[in-house]
Design a protein around this motif. Structure first.
Motif, PDB file in Angstrom:
ATOM      1  N   ALA A 103       0.769  -1.262   0.048  1.00 14.61           N
ATOM      2  CA  ALA A 103       0.067   0.158   0.120  1.00 14.61           C
ATOM      3  C   ALA A 103       0.810   1.152  -0.076  1.00 14.61           C
ATOM      4  O   ALA A 103       0.683   2.347  -0.706  1.00 14.61           O
ATOM      5  CB  ALA A 103      -1.008  -0.205   1.301  1.00 14.61           C
ATOM      6  N   LEU A 104       1.903   1.157   0.922  1.00 12.32           N
ATOM      7  CA  LEU A 104       2.642   2.540   0.902  1.00 12.32           C
ATOM      8  C   LEU A 104       3.724   2.668  -0.375  1.00 12.32           C
ATOM      9  O   LEU A 104       3.733   3.863  -0.920  1.00 12.32           O
ATOM     10  CB  LEU A 104       3.679   2.350   1.754  1.00 12.32           C
ATOM     11  CG  LEU A 104       2.910   2.291   3.285  1.00 12.32           C
ATOM     12  CD1 LEU A 104       4.331   2.263   4.664  1.00 12.32           C
ATOM     13  CD2 LEU A 104       2.165   3.639   3.468  1.00 12.32           C
ATOM     14  N   ARG A 105       4.059   1.530  -0.923  1.00  8.76           N
ATOM     15  CA  ARG A 105       4.841   1.731  -2.042  1.00  8.76           C
ATOM     16  C   ARG A 105       3.650   2.239  -3.619  1.00  8.76           C
ATOM     17  O   ARG A 105       4.047   3.039  -4.275  1.00  8.76           O
ATOM     18  CB  ARG A 105       5.394   0.249  -2.799  1.00  8.76           C
ATOM     19  CG  ARG A 105       6.072   0.333  -4.209  1.00  8.76           C
ATOM     20  CD  ARG A 105       6.466  -1.143  -4.397  1.00  8.76           C
ATOM     21  NE  ARG A 105       5.602  -2.001  -4.464  1.00  8.76           N
ATOM     22  CZ  ARG A 105       4.626  -2.277  -5.462  1.00  8.76           C
ATOM     23  NH1 ARG A 105       4.365  -1.659  -6.509  1.00  8.76           N
ATOM     24  NH2 ARG A 105       3.616  -3.328  -5.213  1.00  8.76           N
ATOM     25  N   LEU A 115       5.496   7.870   2.525  1.00 12.55           N
ATOM     26  CA  LEU A 115       4.935   7.683   3.893  1.00 12.55           C
ATOM     27  C   LEU A 115       5.452   6.503   4.787  1.00 12.55           C
ATOM     28  O   LEU A 115       6.131   5.583   4.281  1.00 12.55           O
ATOM     29  CB  LEU A 115       3.610   7.446   3.822  1.00 12.55           C
ATOM     30  CG  LEU A 115       2.590   8.469   3.048  1.00 12.55           C
ATOM     31  CD1 LEU A 115       1.436   7.991   2.841  1.00 12.55           C
ATOM     32  CD2 LEU A 115       2.541   9.556   3.851  1.00 12.55           C
ATOM     33  N   GLY A 116       5.803   6.872   6.027  1.00 17.59           N
ATOM     34  CA  GLY A 116       6.246   5.600   6.905  1.00 17.59           C
ATOM     35  C   GLY A 116       5.300   4.775   7.591  1.00 17.59           C
ATOM     36  O   GLY A 116       4.177   5.397   7.433  1.00 17.59           O
ATOM     37  N   VAL A 138      -5.332  -1.061   3.863  1.00 17.08           N
ATOM     38  CA  VAL A 138      -4.488  -0.528   5.151  1.00 17.08           C
ATOM     39  C   VAL A 138      -4.815   1.004   5.603  1.00 17.08           C
ATOM     40  O   VAL A 138      -4.847   1.668   4.747  1.00 17.08           O
ATOM     41  CB  VAL A 138      -2.987  -0.549   4.441  1.00 17.08           C
ATOM     42  CG1 VAL A 138      -1.998   0.022   5.455  1.00 17.08           C
ATOM     43  CG2 VAL A 138      -2.509  -1.867   4.045  1.00 17.08           C
ATOM     44  N   LEU A 139      -5.344   0.772   6.788  1.00 21.10           N
ATOM     45  CA  LEU A 139      -5.853   2.254   7.321  1.00 21.10           C
ATOM     46  C   LEU A 139      -4.727   3.013   7.834  1.00 21.10           C
ATOM     47  O   LEU A 139      -3.848   2.604   8.672  1.00 21.10           O
ATOM     48  CB  LEU A 139      -6.731   1.804   8.431  1.00 21.10           C
ATOM     49  CG  LEU A 139      -7.469   3.128   9.117  1.00 21.10           C
ATOM     50  CD1 LEU A 139      -8.457   3.578   7.991  1.00 21.10           C
ATOM     51  CD2 LEU A 139      -8.323   2.743  10.217  1.00 21.10           C
ATOM     52  N   ALA A 140      -4.357   4.069   7.371  1.00 22.54           N
ATOM     53  CA  ALA A 140      -3.517   5.254   8.003  1.00 22.54           C
ATOM     54  C   ALA A 140      -4.081   6.564   8.180  1.00 22.54           C
ATOM     55  O   ALA A 140      -5.283   6.806   7.599  1.00 22.54           O
ATOM     56  CB  ALA A 140      -2.358   5.181   6.781  1.00 22.54           C
ATOM     57  N   ASN A 141      -3.457   7.309   8.676  1.00 22.39           N
ATOM     58  CA  ASN A 141      -3.649   8.884   9.108  1.00 22.39           C
ATOM     59  C   ASN A 141      -2.734   9.621   8.636  1.00 22.39           C
ATOM     60  O   ASN A 141      -1.553   9.607   8.884  1.00 22.39           O
ATOM     61  CB  ASN A 141      -4.068   9.256  10.636  1.00 22.39           C
ATOM     62  CG  ASN A 141      -4.489  10.385  10.891  1.00 22.39           C
ATOM     63  OD1 ASN A 141      -4.411  11.377   9.736  1.00 22.39           O
ATOM     64  ND2 ASN A 141      -4.628  10.686  12.025  1.00 22.39           N
ATOM     65  N   LEU A 142      -2.635  10.316   7.407  1.00 25.64           N
ATOM     66  CA  LEU A 142      -1.832  11.326   6.857  1.00 25.64           C
ATOM     67  C   LEU A 142      -1.657  12.498   7.587  1.00 25.64           C
ATOM     68  O   LEU A 142      -0.755  13.192   7.099  1.00 25.64           O
ATOM     69  CB  LEU A 142      -2.378  11.418   5.376  1.00 25.64           C
ATOM     70  CG  LEU A 142      -2.636  10.297   4.308  1.00 25.64           C
ATOM     71  CD1 LEU A 142      -2.811  10.847   3.105  1.00 25.64           C
ATOM     72  CD2 LEU A 142      -1.397   9.361   4.543  1.00 25.64           C
ATOM     73  N   GLY A 143      -2.408  12.934   8.212  1.00 21.99           N
ATOM     74  CA  GLY A 143      -2.411  14.156   9.105  1.00 21.99           C
ATOM     75  C   GLY A 143      -2.828  15.334   8.175  1.00 21.99           C
ATOM     76  O   GLY A 143      -3.772  15.069   7.154  1.00 21.99           O
ATOM     77  N   PRO A 144      -2.549  16.737   8.449  1.00 22.10           N
ATOM     78  CA  PRO A 144      -3.129  17.584   7.769  1.00 22.10           C
ATOM     79  C   PRO A 144      -2.568  17.580   6.363  1.00 22.10           C
ATOM     80  O   PRO A 144      -1.583  17.498   6.088  1.00 22.10           O
ATOM     81  CB  PRO A 144      -2.515  18.985   8.520  1.00 22.10           C
ATOM     82  CG  PRO A 144      -2.062  18.293   9.729  1.00 22.10           C
ATOM     83  CD  PRO A 144      -1.700  16.965   9.794  1.00 22.10           C
ATOM     84  N   LEU A 145      -3.563  17.559   5.601  1.00 21.72           N
ATOM     85  CA  LEU A 145      -3.308  17.569   3.907  1.00 21.72           C
ATOM     86  C   LEU A 145      -2.409  18.785   3.502  1.00 21.72           C
ATOM     87  O   LEU A 145      -1.775  18.780   2.469  1.00 21.72           O
ATOM     88  CB  LEU A 145      -4.517  17.343   3.218  1.00 21.72           C
ATOM     89  CG  LEU A 145      -4.450  16.383   1.720  1.00 21.72           C
ATOM     90  CD1 LEU A 145      -3.693  14.989   2.161  1.00 21.72           C
ATOM     91  CD2 LEU A 145      -5.829  16.389   1.350  1.00 21.72           C
TER      92      LEU A 145
END
Length: 229
Positions: A103-105, A115-116, A138-145
């Motif tokens: 998912a990250l790749r 993203l880490g 894969v659930l992730a939080n990118l933070g402030p866009l």
């Protein structure tokens, strides 16, 4: 930030206090830890299931408003998914260690976001697409866009947009489609409406599962889902 990014924030008051409350409700440390525990516990039940692909379900905030990021696949792509709304992601590579790596790749390849794994909350139960291939959300939080620079790969991504979590949770923006086989009812799939683009298929199923995990006291599934796209 990608200049063509569209954000729909229907039903959210402009008050900063309200936005802070929404962040605390959906993207708070407490809710993150709750989701991480649930995902970790459920992962043991299906960790041996073969996964053919993975997508990154990208939580974020836009102007302080909790939202979900989507992509619109390029209409110039080959295959059945061109022009569809999707999450960043794709097929697993033999070099990928696991679904998170996939998912990250794929997100890096599609949006140029490096993203880490620290932003990842966990992996949801794989969902079969209409070909029977298992896709791991894969659930992730990118933070402030606003703190990110998106550079979509034009060969794969036509545009990027977000929908606020509050918009997705409003019943008037939720629909469903009944499918029949041999003139008999077979299954029902969710649809999310009234955004820049209609959310349907596998992306709607994953959105449905995400909302159920993220806001269990607010969101209640109304459909009997059979994964397909």
């Amino acid at each position: 930030m990608f200049p063509a990014l569209r954000h729909l924030c229907q039903g959210i008051p402009p008050s900063p206090v309200s936005n802070v409350g929404l962040v605390r409700r959906y993207l708070s440390w407490e809710n993150e830890q709750r989701c991480r525990r649930l995902l970790q516990a459920s992962t043991t039940q299906y960790k041996k299931e073969p996964v053919s692909a993975a997508v990154l379900v990208s939580l974020c905030t836009v102007a302080g408003v909790p939202a979900v990021l989507y992509t619109l696949r390029s209409s110039t792509m080959t295959g059945t998914h061109k022009g569809d709304v999707s999450f960043p992601g794709g097929k697993r590579d033999s070099r990928d260690r696991d679904a998170i790596a996939t998912a990250l790749r794929e997100t890096h390849e599609e949006l140029n976001l490096q993203l880490g794994e620290d932003c990842v909350w966990g992996v949801m139960k794989p969902v079969p697409d209409r070909r029977g291939l298992a896709v791991a959300p894969v659930l992730a939080n990118l933070g402030p866009l606003e703190h990110l620079t998106l550079k979509p790969n034009s060969q794969e991504v036509e545009t990027v947009f977000t929908l606020s979590i509050s918009h997705l949770l409003q019943e008037e923006n939720q629909g469903y489609t009944n499918f029949c086989q041999k003139r008999q009812y077979s299954y029902t799939l969710p649809v999310f409406l009234h955004g820049p683009h209609r959310i349907w298929g596998l992306t709607a199923i994953i959105t449905d599962l995400t909302l159920e995990l993220l806001a269990p006291e607010t969101y209640h599934r109304r459909t009997r889902i059979q994964a397909t796209r």
